[in-house]
Design a protein around this motif. Sequence first.
Motif, PDB file in Angstrom:
ATOM      1  N   GLU A  66      -1.464   0.528   3.939  1.00 54.62           N
ATOM      2  CA  GLU A  66      -1.316   0.410   2.446  1.00 54.62           C
ATOM      3  C   GLU A  66      -0.237   1.199   2.576  1.00 54.62           C
ATOM      4  OE1 GLU A  66      -3.541   3.155   0.791  1.00 54.62           O
ATOM      5  OE2 GLU A  66      -3.691   4.672   1.997  1.00 54.62           O
ATOM      6  N   PHE A  67       0.127   2.677   3.210  1.00 54.67           N
ATOM      7  CA  PHE A  67       1.598   3.293   3.003  1.00 54.67           C
ATOM      8  C   PHE A  67       2.919   2.332   3.221  1.00 54.67           C
ATOM      9  CE2 PHE A  67      -0.729   7.344   3.753  1.00 54.67           C
ATOM     10  CZ  PHE A  67      -1.157   7.231   1.995  1.00 54.67           C
ATOM     11  N   ALA A  68       2.905   1.300   3.772  1.00 58.33           N
ATOM     12  CA  ALA A  68       4.403   0.304   3.913  1.00 58.33           C
ATOM     13  C   ALA A  68       5.168   0.198   2.601  1.00 58.33           C
ATOM     14  CB  ALA A  68       3.815  -0.849   4.842  1.00 58.33           C
ATOM     15  N   ALA A  69       3.951  -0.391   1.846  1.00 59.22           N
ATOM     16  CA  ALA A  69       4.552  -0.495   0.722  1.00 59.22           C
ATOM     17  C   ALA A  69       5.095   0.241  -0.537  1.00 59.22           C
ATOM     18  CB  ALA A  69       3.418  -1.603  -0.342  1.00 59.22           C
ATOM     19  N   LEU A  70       5.019   1.718   0.053  1.00 63.16           N
ATOM     20  CA  LEU A  70       6.001   2.205  -0.213  1.00 63.16           C
ATOM     21  C   LEU A  70       7.268   2.702  -0.293  1.00 63.16           C
ATOM     22  CD1 LEU A  70       3.239   5.597  -0.440  1.00 63.16           C
ATOM     23  CD2 LEU A  70       3.822   3.923  -1.489  1.00 63.16           C
ATOM     24  N   ALA A  71       8.040   2.485   0.907  1.00 59.88           N
ATOM     25  CA  ALA A  71       9.313   1.978   1.420  1.00 59.88           C
ATOM     26  C   ALA A  71      10.495   2.218   0.563  1.00 59.88           C
ATOM     27  CB  ALA A  71       9.004   1.149   2.645  1.00 59.88           C
ATOM     28  N   GLY A  72      10.936   2.810   0.287  1.00 59.30           N
ATOM     29  CA  GLY A  72      12.016   2.962  -0.161  1.00 59.30           C
ATOM     30  C   GLY A  72      11.789   2.757  -2.211  1.00 59.30           C
ATOM     31  N   THR A  73      10.656   3.129  -2.409  1.00 61.72           N
ATOM     32  CA  THR A  73      10.072   2.894  -4.034  1.00 61.72           C
ATOM     33  C   THR A  73       9.762   4.588  -4.596  1.00 61.72           C
ATOM     34  OG1 THR A  73       7.679   3.385  -3.555  1.00 61.72           O
ATOM     35  CG2 THR A  73       8.569   1.466  -3.717  1.00 61.72           C
ATOM     36  N   GLY A  74      10.144   4.761  -5.892  1.00 63.80           N
ATOM     37  CA  GLY A  74      10.190   6.087  -6.612  1.00 63.80           C
ATOM     38  C   GLY A  74      11.334   7.002  -6.274  1.00 63.80           C
ATOM     39  N   GLY A  75      11.726   7.207  -7.240  1.00 66.01           N
ATOM     40  CA  GLY A  75      12.058   8.158  -7.052  1.00 66.01           C
ATOM     41  C   GLY A  75      12.852   8.026  -8.174  1.00 66.01           C
ATOM     42  N   PRO A  76      13.742   8.841  -8.762  1.00 67.35           N
ATOM     43  CA  PRO A  76      14.896   8.870 -10.154  1.00 67.35           C
ATOM     44  C   PRO A  76      14.614   7.455 -11.221  1.00 67.35           C
ATOM     45  CG  PRO A  76      15.560  10.514  -9.392  1.00 67.35           C
ATOM     46  CD  PRO A  76      15.115  10.115  -7.949  1.00 67.35           C
ATOM     47  N   GLY A  77      14.662   7.385 -12.373  1.00 72.44           N
ATOM     48  CA  GLY A  77      14.824   5.783 -12.147  1.00 72.44           C
ATOM     49  C   GLY A  77      13.706   4.918 -12.180  1.00 72.44           C
ATOM     50  N   ARG A  78      12.232   5.545 -11.264  1.00 78.19           N
ATOM     51  CA  ARG A  78      11.817   4.729 -10.401  1.00 78.19           C
ATOM     52  C   ARG A  78      10.486   5.122 -10.551  1.00 78.19           C
ATOM     53  NH1 ARG A  78      14.508   1.214  -6.084  1.00 78.19           N
ATOM     54  NH2 ARG A  78      12.383   0.513  -5.717  1.00 78.19           N
ATOM     55  N   GLU A  79      10.400   5.925 -10.994  1.00 73.20           N
ATOM     56  CA  GLU A  79       9.160   6.905 -10.993  1.00 73.20           C
ATOM     57  C   GLU A  79       7.422   6.551 -11.203  1.00 73.20           C
ATOM     58  OE1 GLU A  79       9.124   9.496  -9.076  1.00 73.20           O
ATOM     59  OE2 GLU A  79      10.596  10.975  -9.717  1.00 73.20           O
ATOM     60  N   HIS A  80       7.759   5.262 -12.150  1.00 74.69           N
ATOM     61  CA  HIS A  80       6.744   4.888 -12.923  1.00 74.69           C
ATOM     62  C   HIS A  80       5.865   3.216 -11.592  1.00 74.69           C
ATOM     63  CE1 HIS A  80       9.888   1.812 -12.454  1.00 74.69           C
ATOM     64  NE2 HIS A  80       9.318   0.864 -12.687  1.00 74.69           N
ATOM     65  N   GLU A  81       6.505   3.650 -10.473  1.00 74.49           N
ATOM     66  CA  GLU A  81       6.236   2.803  -9.421  1.00 74.49           C
ATOM     67  C   GLU A  81       5.022   3.121  -8.095  1.00 74.49           C
ATOM     68  OE1 GLU A  81      10.596  -0.173  -8.711  1.00 74.49           O
ATOM     69  OE2 GLU A  81       9.892   2.410  -7.227  1.00 74.49           O
ATOM     70  N   ASN A  82       3.862   2.663  -7.572  1.00 73.38           N
ATOM     71  CA  ASN A  82       2.859   3.382  -7.157  1.00 73.38           C
ATOM     72  C   ASN A  82       2.955   4.856  -7.432  1.00 73.38           C
ATOM     73  OD1 ASN A  82       3.268   0.567  -6.036  1.00 73.38           O
ATOM     74  ND2 ASN A  82       5.078   1.333  -4.476  1.00 73.38           N
ATOM     75  N   VAL A  83       2.176   4.745  -8.315  1.00 71.55           N
ATOM     76  CA  VAL A  83       2.161   6.251  -8.916  1.00 71.55           C
ATOM     77  C   VAL A  83       0.858   6.304  -7.883  1.00 71.55           C
ATOM     78  CG1 VAL A  83       1.448   8.178 -10.139  1.00 71.55           C
ATOM     79  CG2 VAL A  83       3.103   6.629 -10.593  1.00 71.55           C
ATOM     80  N   GLU A  84      -0.199   6.257  -8.132  1.00 67.52           N
ATOM     81  CA  GLU A  84      -1.752   6.764  -7.303  1.00 67.52           C
ATOM     82  C   GLU A  84      -1.420   6.358  -6.103  1.00 67.52           C
ATOM     83  OE1 GLU A  84      -4.945   3.666  -8.852  1.00 67.52           O
ATOM     84  OE2 GLU A  84      -4.152   4.995 -10.783  1.00 67.52           O
ATOM     85  N   LEU A  85      -0.940   5.391  -5.435  1.00 71.52           N
ATOM     86  CA  LEU A  85      -0.157   4.880  -3.959  1.00 71.52           C
ATOM     87  C   LEU A  85       0.714   6.494  -3.299  1.00 71.52           C
ATOM     88  CD1 LEU A  85      -1.353   3.814  -1.196  1.00 71.52           C
ATOM     89  CD2 LEU A  85       0.658   2.355  -1.982  1.00 71.52           C
ATOM     90  N   ARG A  86       1.681   6.831  -4.251  1.00 72.46           N
ATOM     91  CA  ARG A  86       2.458   7.826  -3.611  1.00 72.46           C
ATOM     92  C   ARG A  86       1.590   9.354  -3.577  1.00 72.46           C
ATOM     93  NH1 ARG A  86       6.313   7.082  -7.609  1.00 72.46           N
ATOM     94  NH2 ARG A  86       7.648   9.343  -7.529  1.00 72.46           N
ATOM     95  N   VAL A  87       0.106   9.340  -4.536  1.00 74.11           N
ATOM     96  CA  VAL A  87      -0.137  10.929  -4.846  1.00 74.11           C
ATOM     97  C   VAL A  87      -1.390  11.169  -3.239  1.00 74.11           C
ATOM     98  CG1 VAL A  87      -2.270  11.405  -5.847  1.00 74.11           C
ATOM     99  CG2 VAL A  87      -0.076  10.919  -7.377  1.00 74.11           C
ATOM    100  N   ARG A  88      -1.864   9.763  -2.682  1.00 75.18           N
ATOM    101  CA  ARG A  88      -2.761  10.072  -1.550  1.00 75.18           C
ATOM    102  C   ARG A  88      -1.416   9.739  -0.923  1.00 75.18           C
ATOM    103  NH1 ARG A  88      -4.971   5.161  -4.080  1.00 75.18           N
ATOM    104  NH2 ARG A  88      -4.346   3.673  -2.590  1.00 75.18           N
ATOM    105  N   TRP A  89      -0.030   9.389  -0.943  1.00 76.25           N
ATOM    106  CA  TRP A  89       0.649   9.461   0.124  1.00 76.25           C
ATOM    107  C   TRP A  89       1.444  11.175   0.228  1.00 76.25           C
ATOM    108  CZ3 TRP A  89       3.357   8.264   4.638  1.00 76.25           C
ATOM    109  CH2 TRP A  89       3.933   8.928   4.871  1.00 76.25           C
ATOM    110  N   GLU A  90       1.667  11.808  -0.898  1.00 75.74           N
ATOM    111  CA  GLU A  90       2.009  13.994  -0.873  1.00 75.74           C
ATOM    112  C   GLU A  90       0.606  13.904  -0.043  1.00 75.74           C
ATOM    113  OE1 GLU A  90       4.431  14.608  -1.654  1.00 75.74           O
ATOM    114  OE2 GLU A  90       5.053  13.313  -2.539  1.00 75.74           O
ATOM    115  N   LYS A  91      -0.847  13.900  -0.316  1.00 70.46           N
ATOM    116  CA  LYS A  91      -1.897  13.751  -0.023  1.00 70.46           C
ATOM    117  C   LYS A  91      -1.878  14.002   1.634  1.00 70.46           C
ATOM    118  CE  LYS A  91      -4.799  14.063  -3.798  1.00 70.46           C
ATOM    119  NZ  LYS A  91      -4.922  15.672  -4.242  1.00 70.46           N
TER     120      LYS A  91
END
Length: 376
Positions: free
Chosen positions: A15-40
């Motif tokens: 499930e985390f494979a979709a996170l590669a290269g996403t998020g960061g400044p200007g793109r913080e709206h991407e995959n938020v719920e999944l990125r929260v789980r990644w942080e955990k």
Amino acid sequence: MEEFREWLAANLTGEFAALAGTGGPGREHENVELRVRWEKALGAAGWIGLGWPTTHGGAGADVATQVAFFEEYARAGGPGRLSHIGEYLLAPTLIAYGTPEQCERFLPPIARAEELWCQGYSEPGAGSDLAAVQTRATLDGDVWRVTGQKVWTSLAHLADWCFVLCRTEPGSTRHRGLSYLLVPMRQPGVSVRPIVQLTGTSEFNEVFFDGAVTEAGNIVGAPGDGWRVATGTLAFERGIATLGQQIGFARELDEIVAVARDRGLLDDPLWTDRIVDAWVGLQTLRHQALRTLSATGPGIEPSVAKLLWAPWHQRLGELAMDVQGAAATLAEGEPYELSAAQRLFLFTRADTIYGGSNEVQRNIVANHVLGRVGRG
């Protein structure tokens, strides 16, 4: 860092494979719920707080190890971090200025990515001029009551807590009478209003405090000592955290090079000169970040770093558009969202303003140099 490299290879999958290269400044709206789980997941594996002292639950890693951590994360395409404000700004501030009780209360939830933080500094009339803060707090028995407005508050819509610079001494002005409070965001006295950016997304927010409360013990440093603590946080913000910022920069440059290669532009020396210049600039940013980390005591290195990366990143946004040619001005089709290059170009217009405008950083450097000359 071989252990971390292996961990990333094993975990940035499924499930985390979709996170590669996403998020960061200007793109913080991407995959938020999944990125929260990644942080955990990062927290559960012990990768949050790598540079914290072992006495505060960290790994006590030296600067070289932390640099290697960021580089491995970048190579793996790790997503933009949602817990970076707590991990790299608040946590070092608490370790340096907080009480043992505050460290015990707040550091473990940050390390587990159970509580996210935002930074309550800028106000409508106090952006780069932070000493003009007017948000006020009064001590009412065993709680502080906070009233005022903050603006350009990154990720406030996701945050559980906010560290707030506010004025606690009536009649005080400028640097005097400020205090540094830790305020819970999820309460009736706090409201968050998204700010729609040029990119159409809203990672920045306005935050309104209307009698919001926090426990009397949630003050870092003494009442009136907020300026010292707040500037300490700024030093951490422009220290090791800038290496994390450069993860996104490197990824953006890689994407630009890939487009240039696909369009056959790398055979043209005019294009290769611009791309090489961007690469050289990125190496300069890295070495300046390392220089800042190795500096002893307060200095101008953080301001110099801001003056280097902000215009460089703006030029990178321009290069991202230029390598695509006329196609850069068009949306690719429904739902007509911005491309990565378009978002980079638009978002970087703000780089020389937020985090302390470049004009303010030049004044800091000039005052430092002129003061040193005057003393000589």
